[in-house]
Design a protein around this motif. Structure first.
Motif, PDB file in Angstrom:
ATOM      1  N   MET B   1      22.446 -35.175  26.987  1.00  0.00           N
ATOM      2  CA  MET B   1      22.825 -36.491  26.418  1.00  0.00           C
ATOM      3  C   MET B   1      22.524 -37.615  27.396  1.00  0.00           C
ATOM      4  O   MET B   1      22.920 -37.568  28.541  1.00  0.00           O
ATOM      5  CB  MET B   1      24.330 -36.468  26.094  1.00  0.00           C
ATOM      6  N   ALA B   2      21.797 -38.541  26.924  1.00  0.00           N
ATOM      7  CA  ALA B   2      21.352 -39.601  27.831  1.00  0.00           C
ATOM      8  C   ALA B   2      22.291 -40.806  27.856  1.00  0.00           C
ATOM      9  O   ALA B   2      22.165 -41.658  28.712  1.00  0.00           O
ATOM     10  CB  ALA B   2      19.954 -40.051  27.446  1.00  0.00           C
ATOM     11  N   ASN B   3      23.251 -40.839  26.910  1.00  0.00           N
ATOM     12  CA  ASN B   3      24.268 -41.901  26.934  1.00  0.00           C
ATOM     13  C   ASN B   3      23.720 -43.314  26.991  1.00  0.00           C
ATOM     14  O   ASN B   3      24.126 -44.116  27.830  1.00  0.00           O
ATOM     15  CB  ASN B   3      25.201 -41.671  28.131  1.00  0.00           C
ATOM     16  N   PHE B   4      22.818 -43.602  26.093  1.00  0.00           N
ATOM     17  CA  PHE B   4      22.255 -44.944  26.051  1.00  0.00           C
ATOM     18  C   PHE B   4      23.304 -45.959  25.616  1.00  0.00           C
ATOM     19  O   PHE B   4      23.274 -47.115  26.040  1.00  0.00           O
ATOM     20  CB  PHE B   4      21.052 -44.999  25.103  1.00  0.00           C
ATOM     21  N   THR B   5      24.227 -45.496  24.751  1.00  0.00           N
ATOM     22  CA  THR B   5      25.259 -46.406  24.257  1.00  0.00           C
ATOM     23  C   THR B   5      26.184 -46.845  25.383  1.00  0.00           C
ATOM     24  O   THR B   5      26.507 -48.017  25.524  1.00  0.00           O
ATOM     25  CB  THR B   5      26.066 -45.730  23.138  1.00  0.00           C
ATOM     26  N   ARG B   6      26.597 -45.865  26.185  1.00  0.00           N
ATOM     27  CA  ARG B   6      27.456 -46.176  27.318  1.00  0.00           C
ATOM     28  C   ARG B   6      26.793 -47.200  28.237  1.00  0.00           C
ATOM     29  O   ARG B   6      27.416 -48.165  28.682  1.00  0.00           O
ATOM     30  CB  ARG B   6      27.753 -44.884  28.086  1.00  0.00           C
ATOM     31  N   ARG B   7      25.504 -46.970  28.492  1.00  0.00           N
ATOM     32  CA  ARG B   7      24.738 -47.886  29.333  1.00  0.00           C
ATOM     33  C   ARG B   7      24.641 -49.267  28.681  1.00  0.00           C
ATOM     34  O   ARG B   7      24.777 -50.293  29.335  1.00  0.00           O
ATOM     35  CB  ARG B   7      23.346 -47.294  29.577  1.00  0.00           C
ATOM     36  N   ASP B  33      27.681 -57.718  20.781  1.00  0.00           N
ATOM     37  CA  ASP B  33      26.481 -58.005  21.571  1.00  0.00           C
ATOM     38  C   ASP B  33      25.508 -56.833  21.546  1.00  0.00           C
ATOM     39  O   ASP B  33      24.307 -57.036  21.449  1.00  0.00           O
ATOM     40  CB  ASP B  33      26.855 -58.336  23.014  1.00  0.00           C
ATOM     41  N   CYS B  34      26.045 -55.613  21.643  1.00  0.00           N
ATOM     42  CA  CYS B  34      25.092 -54.495  21.649  1.00  0.00           C
ATOM     43  C   CYS B  34      24.993 -53.819  20.289  1.00  0.00           C
ATOM     44  O   CYS B  34      24.318 -52.798  20.153  1.00  0.00           O
ATOM     45  CB  CYS B  34      25.384 -53.503  22.775  1.00  0.00           C
ATOM     46  N   GLY B  35      25.625 -54.395  19.295  1.00  0.00           N
ATOM     47  CA  GLY B  35      25.434 -53.939  17.925  1.00  0.00           C
ATOM     48  C   GLY B  35      25.954 -52.548  17.616  1.00  0.00           C
ATOM     49  O   GLY B  35      25.308 -51.779  16.915  1.00  0.00           O
ATOM     50  N   ILE B  36      27.125 -52.221  18.127  1.00  0.00           N
ATOM     51  CA  ILE B  36      27.710 -50.915  17.824  1.00  0.00           C
ATOM     52  C   ILE B  36      29.085 -51.102  17.189  1.00  0.00           C
ATOM     53  O   ILE B  36      29.630 -52.205  17.159  1.00  0.00           O
ATOM     54  CB  ILE B  36      27.864 -50.045  19.088  1.00  0.00           C
ATOM     55  N   ASN B  37      29.615 -50.006  16.706  1.00  0.00           N
ATOM     56  CA  ASN B  37      30.943 -50.009  16.108  1.00  0.00           C
ATOM     57  C   ASN B  37      32.005 -50.112  17.203  1.00  0.00           C
ATOM     58  O   ASN B  37      31.815 -49.601  18.307  1.00  0.00           O
ATOM     59  CB  ASN B  37      31.125 -48.718  15.317  1.00  0.00           C
ATOM     60  N   ARG B  38      33.116 -50.767  16.865  1.00  0.00           N
ATOM     61  CA  ARG B  38      34.156 -50.957  17.871  1.00  0.00           C
ATOM     62  C   ARG B  38      34.713 -49.625  18.376  1.00  0.00           C
ATOM     63  O   ARG B  38      35.067 -49.480  19.542  1.00  0.00           O
ATOM     64  CB  ARG B  38      35.292 -51.818  17.287  1.00  0.00           C
ATOM     65  N   ASN B  39      34.767 -48.659  17.461  1.00  0.00           N
ATOM     66  CA  ASN B  39      35.284 -47.353  17.850  1.00  0.00           C
ATOM     67  C   ASN B  39      34.399 -46.642  18.858  1.00  0.00           C
ATOM     68  O   ASN B  39      34.877 -45.803  19.615  1.00  0.00           O
ATOM     69  CB  ASN B  39      35.470 -46.472  16.618  1.00  0.00           C
ATOM     70  N   SER B  40      33.123 -46.943  18.812  1.00  0.00           N
ATOM     71  CA  SER B  40      32.219 -46.334  19.781  1.00  0.00           C
ATOM     72  C   SER B  40      32.576 -46.790  21.190  1.00  0.00           C
ATOM     73  O   SER B  40      32.434 -46.046  22.153  1.00  0.00           O
ATOM     74  CB  SER B  40      30.770 -46.691  19.475  1.00  0.00           C
ATOM     75  N   PHE B  41      33.042 -48.033  21.277  1.00  0.00           N
ATOM     76  CA  PHE B  41      33.488 -48.512  22.585  1.00  0.00           C
ATOM     77  C   PHE B  41      34.641 -47.652  23.086  1.00  0.00           C
ATOM     78  O   PHE B  41      34.622 -47.151  24.206  1.00  0.00           O
ATOM     79  CB  PHE B  41      33.922 -49.982  22.506  1.00  0.00           C
ATOM     80  N   TYR B  43      35.369 -44.780  22.219  1.00  0.00           N
ATOM     81  CA  TYR B  43      34.962 -43.395  22.460  1.00  0.00           C
ATOM     82  C   TYR B  43      34.517 -43.224  23.914  1.00  0.00           C
ATOM     83  O   TYR B  43      34.781 -42.211  24.540  1.00  0.00           O
ATOM     84  CB  TYR B  43      33.828 -43.004  21.510  1.00  0.00           C
ATOM     85  N   HIS B  44      33.857 -44.239  24.428  1.00  0.00           N
ATOM     86  CA  HIS B  44      33.307 -44.141  25.785  1.00  0.00           C
ATOM     87  C   HIS B  44      34.276 -44.611  26.859  1.00  0.00           C
ATOM     88  O   HIS B  44      34.265 -44.101  27.968  1.00  0.00           O
ATOM     89  CB  HIS B  44      32.004 -44.932  25.884  1.00  0.00           C
ATOM     90  N   PHE B  45      35.103 -45.599  26.514  1.00  0.00           N
ATOM     91  CA  PHE B  45      36.024 -46.145  27.510  1.00  0.00           C
ATOM     92  C   PHE B  45      37.434 -46.198  26.948  1.00  0.00           C
ATOM     93  O   PHE B  45      37.611 -46.529  25.775  1.00  0.00           O
ATOM     94  CB  PHE B  45      35.580 -47.545  27.945  1.00  0.00           C
ATOM     95  N   GLU B  46      38.388 -45.883  27.785  1.00  0.00           N
ATOM     96  CA  GLU B  46      39.775 -45.873  27.328  1.00  0.00           C
ATOM     97  C   GLU B  46      40.173 -47.263  26.844  1.00  0.00           C
ATOM     98  O   GLU B  46      40.772 -47.407  25.788  1.00  0.00           O
ATOM     99  CB  GLU B  46      40.688 -45.410  28.466  1.00  0.00           C
ATOM    100  N   ASP B  47      39.829 -48.262  27.618  1.00  0.00           N
ATOM    101  CA  ASP B  47      40.096 -49.638  27.226  1.00  0.00           C
ATOM    102  C   ASP B  47      39.236 -50.560  28.072  1.00  0.00           C
ATOM    103  O   ASP B  47      38.419 -50.093  28.862  1.00  0.00           O
ATOM    104  CB  ASP B  47      41.590 -49.963  27.367  1.00  0.00           C
ATOM    105  N   LEU B  48      39.442 -51.847  27.911  1.00  0.00           N
ATOM    106  CA  LEU B  48      38.625 -52.819  28.627  1.00  0.00           C
ATOM    107  C   LEU B  48      38.805 -52.699  30.151  1.00  0.00           C
ATOM    108  O   LEU B  48      37.805 -52.688  30.886  1.00  0.00           O
ATOM    109  CB  LEU B  48      38.933 -54.237  28.122  1.00  0.00           C
ATOM    110  N   PRO B  49      40.045 -52.588  30.642  1.00  0.00           N
ATOM    111  CA  PRO B  49      40.213 -52.422  32.089  1.00  0.00           C
ATOM    112  C   PRO B  49      39.458 -51.210  32.635  1.00  0.00           C
ATOM    113  O   PRO B  49      38.947 -51.250  33.753  1.00  0.00           O
ATOM    114  CB  PRO B  49      41.727 -52.226  32.235  1.00  0.00           C
ATOM    115  N   ALA B  50      39.379 -50.151  31.842  1.00  0.00           N
ATOM    116  CA  ALA B  50      38.649 -48.964  32.292  1.00  0.00           C
ATOM    117  C   ALA B  50      37.171 -49.276  32.481  1.00  0.00           C
ATOM    118  O   ALA B  50      36.533 -48.778  33.408  1.00  0.00           O
ATOM    119  CB  ALA B  50      38.821 -47.831  31.287  1.00  0.00           C
TER     120      ALA B  50
END
Lengths: 180, 180
Positions: B1-7, B33-41, B43-50
């Motif tokens: 998995m190259a994790n382009f979304t995370r990047r 800004d990066c055109g993804i679903n909010r839940n995808s965020f 999925y990758h990060f616990e929250d904004l501080p993370a």
DNA sequence: GCTCTGTGCCTAAATTTCAGGCACAGAGCC
DNA sequence: GGCTCTGTGCCTGAAATTTAGGCACAGAGC
């Protein structure tokens, strides 16, 4: 879906295309470069030629998007020069490969689009017969296309800008003669 | 998995961070800004501080990776200056926000790492007691850290390079005195 | 003949992204 | 005090995407 993988495949491909000819680039190279599974490539693209097709199409699209209304021979020249120069090495490596036909077909389409926008505007309502206008467009389309191809076949040695503008000057004088 | 979304999330975040302070950036802004679903965020990060935590950590990591062996006070200064200047606006916007503590903690860690590499090499086998070396490292770590913070609090107005090198000159003369 | 590399395709499982909801907190307004 | 609005963090199930691992075939080189 933001399709980052699809974008990454294209980016990797263009990156490799800046390094070596198309026929020296394999699907394996691409997927290794962007770190994905080989099947993911085939999920997004039918095969390597399909990727080439899309990349070339995208570039031509960009050319048209960036210059939606070309109103003179000079502007047309500038638009094509800009696109070609921006992707000099990539175009060279695509052209000098097995996909020459795809590139030529797409370039021809783009030339037609660009040329017809300003020629149609130029001769709109001047009583020219539709088939004459078509022939005129065809002529300039081929001149535009041929100039780039000739330059490519000459090893891209000449200054494309000068070269292209010289061709355009000939076109322009022809048009002016037509209007008189 | 190259994790382009995370990047892509991190890239968008850094991009926004170059435009405005952290406390004016929402999760919504980033995913739009990066055109993804909010839940995808989420999925990758616990929250904004993370995300902030990871971004800052990544920057400090980069600093250390790029200068794995710092052998003098000057090199240490150059390394820190380089990192800070490269991400000037982003650091400013992170620092002047609610995440100041995260930034300070990470910067402190990085300073310790950098400082300890050359101080340990400098005083290796010179019969200095371990607790004395620790104290020395601590001193220089804080000096290093404090210099950056002071500069940040001063609105980043002074030339960071000059500023930092002045502090380092003081450190250096202290070290030389210690060795005599 | 052989091996090696690359292609194009397949299945099934795992991972990731999605739409659509929920409760809660804080800010601003009436 | 109410109220609305925006944002957060979380959840579910469905859809989309990526993955591992396999297959047959073609061409190049030995």
């Amino acid at each position: 879906m933001a399709n980052f993988t699809r974008r990454a495949i294209k980016d990797s491909f263009l990156k490799l295309l800046n390094q070596r000819p198309l026929n020296q680039i394999t699907v394996k190279d691409i997927v290794e470069d962007c770190g994905i599974n080989r099947n993911s490539f085939y999920y997004h693209f039918e095969d390597l030629p399909a990727l080439v097709e899309e990349i070339i199409g995208e570039h031509m699209e960009k050319l048209i998007q960036k210059h939606p209304t070309v109103s003179s021979v000079e502007e047309c020249a500038d638009a094509v020069i800009e696109l070609v120069m921006e992707n000099r090495r990539a175009i060279y490596h695509i052209y000098n490969s097995l996909s020459r036909d795809v590139f030529e077909r797409r370039l021809m389409d783009a030339c037609r689009y660009i040329v017809s926008t300003y020629l149609k505007a130029e001769f709109a309502g001047k009583g020219m017969a539709p088939q004459d206008l078509d022939a005129l467009i065809r002529l300039h389309q081929c001149a535009c296309f041929g100039s780039v191809i000739d330059w490519l076949n000459g090893g891209m040695k000449d200054d494309i800008a000068d070269y292209f503008r010289r061709v355009c000057a000939l076109q322009k004088s022809g048009l002016e003669a037509l209007e008189r």
